[in-house]
Write a protein that holds these residues in place. Structure first.
Motif, PDB file in Angstrom:
ATOM      1  N   ASP A 187      46.454-120.898   8.422  1.00 61.35           N
ATOM      2  CA  ASP A 187      45.590-119.636   7.638  1.00 61.35           C
ATOM      3  C   ASP A 187      44.336-119.573   8.521  1.00 61.35           C
ATOM      4  O   ASP A 187      43.829-118.397   8.776  1.00 61.35           O
ATOM      5  CB  ASP A 187      45.790-119.626   6.438  1.00 61.35           C
ATOM      6  CG  ASP A 187      47.033-119.640   5.735  1.00 61.35           C
ATOM      7  OD1 ASP A 187      47.847-119.065   6.097  1.00 61.35           O
ATOM      8  OD2 ASP A 187      47.157-120.746   4.654  1.00 61.35           O
ATOM      9  N   VAL A 188      43.572-120.695   8.791  1.00 62.07           N
ATOM     10  CA  VAL A 188      42.348-120.907   9.312  1.00 62.07           C
ATOM     11  C   VAL A 188      42.371-120.200  10.660  1.00 62.07           C
ATOM     12  O   VAL A 188      41.545-119.507  11.048  1.00 62.07           O
ATOM     13  CB  VAL A 188      41.549-122.255   9.101  1.00 62.07           C
ATOM     14  CG1 VAL A 188      40.389-122.216   9.700  1.00 62.07           C
ATOM     15  CG2 VAL A 188      41.917-122.510   7.536  1.00 62.07           C
ATOM     16  N   ILE A 189      43.157-120.720  11.245  1.00 62.64           N
ATOM     17  CA  ILE A 189      43.395-120.341  12.751  1.00 62.64           C
ATOM     18  C   ILE A 189      43.833-118.686  13.111  1.00 62.64           C
ATOM     19  O   ILE A 189      43.283-118.149  13.871  1.00 62.64           O
ATOM     20  CB  ILE A 189      44.567-121.114  13.658  1.00 62.64           C
ATOM     21  CG1 ILE A 189      44.212-122.557  13.655  1.00 62.64           C
ATOM     22  CG2 ILE A 189      45.009-120.403  14.979  1.00 62.64           C
ATOM     23  CD1 ILE A 189      45.332-123.344  14.176  1.00 62.64           C
ATOM     24  N   LYS A 190      44.504-118.328  12.123  1.00 65.88           N
ATOM     25  CA  LYS A 190      44.669-116.850  12.078  1.00 65.88           C
ATOM     26  C   LYS A 190      43.049-116.140  11.947  1.00 65.88           C
ATOM     27  O   LYS A 190      42.763-114.984  12.483  1.00 65.88           O
ATOM     28  CB  LYS A 190      45.694-116.174  11.227  1.00 65.88           C
ATOM     29  CG  LYS A 190      46.961-116.621  11.606  1.00 65.88           C
ATOM     30  CD  LYS A 190      48.004-116.037  10.198  1.00 65.88           C
ATOM     31  CE  LYS A 190      49.364-116.327  10.680  1.00 65.88           C
ATOM     32  NZ  LYS A 190      50.221-116.171   9.514  1.00 65.88           N
ATOM     33  N   ARG A 191      42.465-116.507  10.951  1.00 63.82           N
ATOM     34  CA  ARG A 191      41.157-116.067  10.789  1.00 63.82           C
ATOM     35  C   ARG A 191      40.215-116.056  11.899  1.00 63.82           C
ATOM     36  O   ARG A 191      39.452-115.275  12.100  1.00 63.82           O
ATOM     37  CB  ARG A 191      40.593-116.527   9.534  1.00 63.82           C
ATOM     38  CG  ARG A 191      41.185-116.110   8.078  1.00 63.82           C
ATOM     39  CD  ARG A 191      40.989-116.931   6.997  1.00 63.82           C
ATOM     40  NE  ARG A 191      41.391-116.566   5.664  1.00 63.82           N
ATOM     41  CZ  ARG A 191      42.645-116.371   5.331  1.00 63.82           C
ATOM     42  NH1 ARG A 191      43.592-116.782   6.315  1.00 63.82           N
ATOM     43  NH2 ARG A 191      43.050-116.010   4.235  1.00 63.82           N
ATOM     44  N   ILE A 192      40.314-117.197  12.454  1.00 69.83           N
ATOM     45  CA  ILE A 192      39.506-117.514  13.748  1.00 69.83           C
ATOM     46  C   ILE A 192      39.966-116.339  14.839  1.00 69.83           C
ATOM     47  O   ILE A 192      39.127-115.786  15.547  1.00 69.83           O
ATOM     48  CB  ILE A 192      39.739-118.960  14.351  1.00 69.83           C
ATOM     49  CG1 ILE A 192      39.010-119.924  13.345  1.00 69.83           C
ATOM     50  CG2 ILE A 192      39.054-119.077  15.673  1.00 69.83           C
ATOM     51  CD1 ILE A 192      39.320-121.236  13.718  1.00 69.83           C
ATOM     52  N   GLU A 193      41.320-116.244  15.028  1.00 68.19           N
ATOM     53  CA  GLU A 193      41.707-115.415  16.033  1.00 68.19           C
ATOM     54  C   GLU A 193      40.864-113.990  15.684  1.00 68.19           C
ATOM     55  O   GLU A 193      40.650-113.115  16.423  1.00 68.19           O
ATOM     56  CB  GLU A 193      43.030-115.224  15.900  1.00 68.19           C
ATOM     57  CG  GLU A 193      43.688-114.047  16.897  1.00 68.19           C
ATOM     58  CD  GLU A 193      45.121-114.264  17.264  1.00 68.19           C
ATOM     59  OE1 GLU A 193      45.775-113.552  18.233  1.00 68.19           O
ATOM     60  OE2 GLU A 193      45.943-115.223  16.546  1.00 68.19           O
ATOM     61  N   GLU A 194      41.187-113.463  14.399  1.00 72.83           N
ATOM     62  CA  GLU A 194      40.621-112.299  13.930  1.00 72.83           C
ATOM     63  C   GLU A 194      39.098-111.954  14.015  1.00 72.83           C
ATOM     64  O   GLU A 194      38.646-111.038  14.499  1.00 72.83           O
ATOM     65  CB  GLU A 194      41.187-112.037  12.378  1.00 72.83           C
ATOM     66  CG  GLU A 194      42.685-111.694  12.156  1.00 72.83           C
ATOM     67  CD  GLU A 194      42.836-112.079  10.873  1.00 72.83           C
ATOM     68  OE1 GLU A 194      41.963-112.433   9.780  1.00 72.83           O
ATOM     69  OE2 GLU A 194      44.142-111.849  10.376  1.00 72.83           O
ATOM     70  N   GLN A 195      38.612-113.070  13.824  1.00 74.05           N
ATOM     71  CA  GLN A 195      37.164-113.025  13.756  1.00 74.05           C
ATOM     72  C   GLN A 195      36.401-113.265  14.844  1.00 74.05           C
ATOM     73  O   GLN A 195      35.224-113.083  15.270  1.00 74.05           O
ATOM     74  CB  GLN A 195      36.569-114.226  12.725  1.00 74.05           C
ATOM     75  CG  GLN A 195      36.860-113.489  11.061  1.00 74.05           C
ATOM     76  CD  GLN A 195      36.642-114.655  10.258  1.00 74.05           C
ATOM     77  OE1 GLN A 195      35.654-115.445  10.176  1.00 74.05           O
ATOM     78  NE2 GLN A 195      37.228-114.849   9.048  1.00 74.05           N
ATOM     79  N   THR A 196      37.153-113.646  16.043  1.00 74.61           N
ATOM     80  CA  THR A 196      36.498-113.846  17.376  1.00 74.61           C
ATOM     81  C   THR A 196      37.253-112.521  18.315  1.00 74.61           C
ATOM     82  O   THR A 196      37.232-112.766  19.449  1.00 74.61           O
ATOM     83  CB  THR A 196      36.918-115.121  18.050  1.00 74.61           C
ATOM     84  OG1 THR A 196      38.379-115.349  18.015  1.00 74.61           O
ATOM     85  CG2 THR A 196      36.235-116.062  17.240  1.00 74.61           C
ATOM     86  N   ASN A 197      37.773-111.505  17.733  1.00 73.57           N
ATOM     87  CA  ASN A 197      38.402-110.214  18.404  1.00 73.57           C
ATOM     88  C   ASN A 197      39.508-110.790  19.218  1.00 73.57           C
ATOM     89  O   ASN A 197      39.664-110.519  20.322  1.00 73.57           O
ATOM     90  CB  ASN A 197      37.165-109.771  19.054  1.00 73.57           C
ATOM     91  CG  ASN A 197      36.588-109.063  18.235  1.00 73.57           C
ATOM     92  OD1 ASN A 197      36.657-108.600  17.256  1.00 73.57           O
ATOM     93  ND2 ASN A 197      35.021-109.197  18.493  1.00 73.57           N
ATOM     94  N   GLY A 198      40.320-111.995  18.948  1.00 73.96           N
ATOM     95  CA  GLY A 198      41.476-112.218  19.730  1.00 73.96           C
ATOM     96  C   GLY A 198      41.044-113.220  20.995  1.00 73.96           C
ATOM     97  O   GLY A 198      41.857-113.569  21.593  1.00 73.96           O
ATOM     98  N   GLN A 199      39.892-113.542  21.084  1.00 76.77           N
ATOM     99  CA  GLN A 199      39.073-114.317  22.072  1.00 76.77           C
ATOM    100  C   GLN A 199      40.159-115.813  21.925  1.00 76.77           C
ATOM    101  O   GLN A 199      40.318-116.523  22.934  1.00 76.77           O
ATOM    102  CB  GLN A 199      37.928-114.525  22.293  1.00 76.77           C
ATOM    103  CG  GLN A 199      37.172-113.222  22.567  1.00 76.77           C
ATOM    104  CD  GLN A 199      35.691-113.186  22.359  1.00 76.77           C
ATOM    105  OE1 GLN A 199      34.824-114.520  22.317  1.00 76.77           O
ATOM    106  NE2 GLN A 199      35.178-112.262  22.603  1.00 76.77           N
TER     107      GLN A 199
END
Length: 615
Positions: free
Chosen positions: A354-366
């Protein structure tokens, strides 16, 4: 003060006997464990797998209310994993175990067996089922990768959610220097028959409230610690810097020269509303660590769903902006303590994917999910080095559900120094292909362990490694191939430090609680707590079964010290009102967050105390 010129006595070997922790009893046809003055029942019905669910695996767990040992099932349902157990007295308990089924199977591919206690004799007798003989007993499957030593339960904060500080405990636990020396000697037993490192984290409470902290660090170093990590909220260091910059630098330099290698600093978000604990003080603590030569700080955010999970991307950007002092971010999805209703748990529960998905979303997929691997992947590298050298090193083969990690490179900055882009290591290194190649070479070496065979294997590893590196996409100032050469051919492990200096480590460690407790994970734990009686207790036994381990042992040893600390103050509490005007007017504060948050909005926000959020 430097340790140079001091005559250090050789580390002493401690005589020991395994400790008897708990015993099994049978009364009226029922089985019990007797431990820490309590009788805990054993056994319950196996939960059913319902229609629409898929059985993932069986495990053991506990009842959150009575700690009864129970069978449990982990099931997949609608793309997520859940753990379920049934207590004969307290009914069914189900909780989210892992937030993404496909990511679970991807991580479990890298499961790696541990090496037990690295040749050391058990610290406790396995007279009861796990987790009622922790110490470590012969059932434990992993050596100590990092050992926490609690040096005090005092703190300069009184956070409303904390169960660890002295006032709430009702006693002061503060082991003497000699107590601490004995704890390090207990850890060192694992090194007698292997090359695993003695890695110590000084923790609390808040360690910096101890006026003799430098002496504590020196004692741990003298007893043979290879690596010392300091866990802190940074308040003491920040206060010192605001009051007297030179004094703060001297304090930090003293910690570094005494032996501290890394600072683990809590940091739950970039805004004052979310990070009321040290939002205002963190910039000054970071400045002190940098100027004092301890430019090796890891930020440690506790991530709570609906509270601060919307700021994980900004936390990484903040770390990237200050990469000259911050070397990593280790996110910790919240461990839910105390008795909570299911809807309350689900509101705050968040798991690693769940946290990793948020990181992906909040870094614009970077930083995508595919860039993350479980911690045991490190074991693949280490076991090849073991085979090449004939030595036994730290394996980090904890359970894949315990943690995940990746590395990223900062690519370009804007006018405020905020990273424009993050490049994950997986963009230019085929991690899976490289690790599979290492595994194949390890098997070859183990089938023929001659010196010549090991040399040939090292040369093959170097020759094949180029296949897995995309030289076109590799950052210019990070030559992965040269680092591999230094590690596998020259045995130069400074190359690992060089790699850490040029990248930003991103980690994820999810400690358990009574609702998602998985005994399979517990037996693989490699983060332990040292106790004054010579035992080492896994993290998720020490802090989750606190009445059996943490509180029980600390209260016992605190009572033994009551007469010596009569009148001892629990510690001065930090009063932000004394510093807030100087903080807000300082360019250090404004520069630290410039480009990350709206500073004008942050300054206008009601100033929270350091022990709780603003009303």
């Amino acid at each position: 003060m430097s340790l140079q010129g001091l005559r250090l006595e050789p580390p002493r070997r401690e005589s020991y006997r395994p400790v008897k922790v708990g015993v099994m009893l049978r009364r009226n046809g029922e089985r019990y464990v007797e431990i820490a003055g309590r009788r805990i029942k054993i056994g319950g019905p196996l939960p059913k797998v319902r229609k629409g669910e898929k059985l993932v695996r069986l495990t053991g767990s506990i009842c959150p209310a009575c700690l009864r040992l129970l069978p449990a099932v982990i099931v997949a349902r609608e793309g997520k994993l859940y753990i379920r157990k049934v207590c004969p007295e307290h009914g069914e308990i189900e909780d989210l175990y892992y937030g993404d089924e496909s990511f679970y199977w991807r991580q479990m591919r890298w499961e790696e067996p541990g090496i037990g206690l690295a040749g050391a004799q058990p610290y406790s007798l396995a007279l009861t089922p796990c987790p009622y003989s922790c110490g470590l007993c012969s059932l434990h499957e992993n050596h100590s990768a990092l050992v926490n030593i609690v040096v005090t339960n005092r703190c300069d904060l009184s956070c409303f959610y904390c169960f660890f500080y002295a006032e709430r405990a009702g006693y002061i636990y503060e082991p003497s220097i000699e107590d601490i020396r004995r704890m390090v000697r207990a850890v060192r037993r694992q090194k007698e028959k292997s090359d695993v490192h003695v890695n110590i984290q000084i923790t609390g409470g808040e360690p910096t409230v101890r006026e003799d902290l430098l002496d504590v660090v020196k004692a741990i170093k003298e007893e043979g610690a290879d690596y010392i990590q300091l866990n802190t909220n940074g308040i003491t260091v920040a206060r010192k810097y605001i009051d007297d910059r030179e004094e703060a630098i001297k304090y930090v330099r003293g910690l570094r020269e005494a032996g501290v290698s890394v600072v683990y600093m809590s940091f739950d978000g970039v805004t004052p509303k979310v990070n009321w604990k040290n939002h205002y003080e963190a910039p000054f603590a970071l400045r002190a660590f940098k100027e004092g030569g301890l430019d090796n700080v890891v930020l440690v955010p506790t991530v709570i769903r609906t509270i601060n999970d919307h700021e994980v991307g900004d936390i990484i950007r903040f770390a990237g902006k200050h990469i000259d002092v911050i070397r990593g971010v280790n996110f910790q999805p919240v461990s839910l303590t105390g008795m909570m209703r299911k809807h309350e748990r689900m509101r705050m529960r968040i798991t690693i994917p769940d946290v990793i998905k948020r990181i992906e979303e909040q870094t614009n997929g970077q930083i995508p999910m595919k860039a993350w691997y479980p911690v045991p992947v490190v074991s693949k590298f280490v076991k090849v080095i073991d085979a090449l050298t004939g030595k036994l090193y730290d394996t980090l083969s904890n359970h894949p559900m315990c943690g995940s990690a990746t590395y990223v490179v900062v690519d370009g900055r804007d006018a405020n120094g905020v990273p424009r882009r993050f490049i994950p290591i997986t963009d230019f290194l085929d991690v899976e292909g490289f690790v599979e190649m290492l595994d194949e070479e390890r098997l070859i070496i183990e089938s023929n362990g001659s010196r010549l065979a090991r040399m040939k294997a090292a040369m093959r590893i170097l020759a094949k490694s180029r296949r897995y590196i995309d030289l076109e996409r590799m950052p210019k100032d990070l030559n992965i191939y040269k680092i591999i050469v230094k590690i596998f051919l020259l045995r130069n492990y400074q190359a690992i430090k060089e790699f850490h200096k040029k990248t930003l480590f991103l980690g994820m460690m999810h400690f358990m609680d009574r609702y998602n407790y998985d005994i399979t994970r517990l037996r693989r734990c490699n983060i332990h707590y040292a106790l004054p009686d010579g035992r080492l207790v896994p993290f998720c036994a020490f802090n989750v079964l606190e009445e059996l381990y943490r509180d029980n042992i600390q209260k016992m040893y605190a009572k033994a010290r009551v007469e010596r600390i009569r009148g001892f103050n629990p510690g001065e509490k930090y009063d932000r009102r004394r510093y807030i005007k100087r903080i807000l007017s300082s360019p250090i504060y404004r520069e630290a967050y410039k480009g990350i948050i709206d500073l004008d909005k942050a300054v206008k926000h009601p100033i929270p105390s350091a022990s709780g959020p603003a009303s």
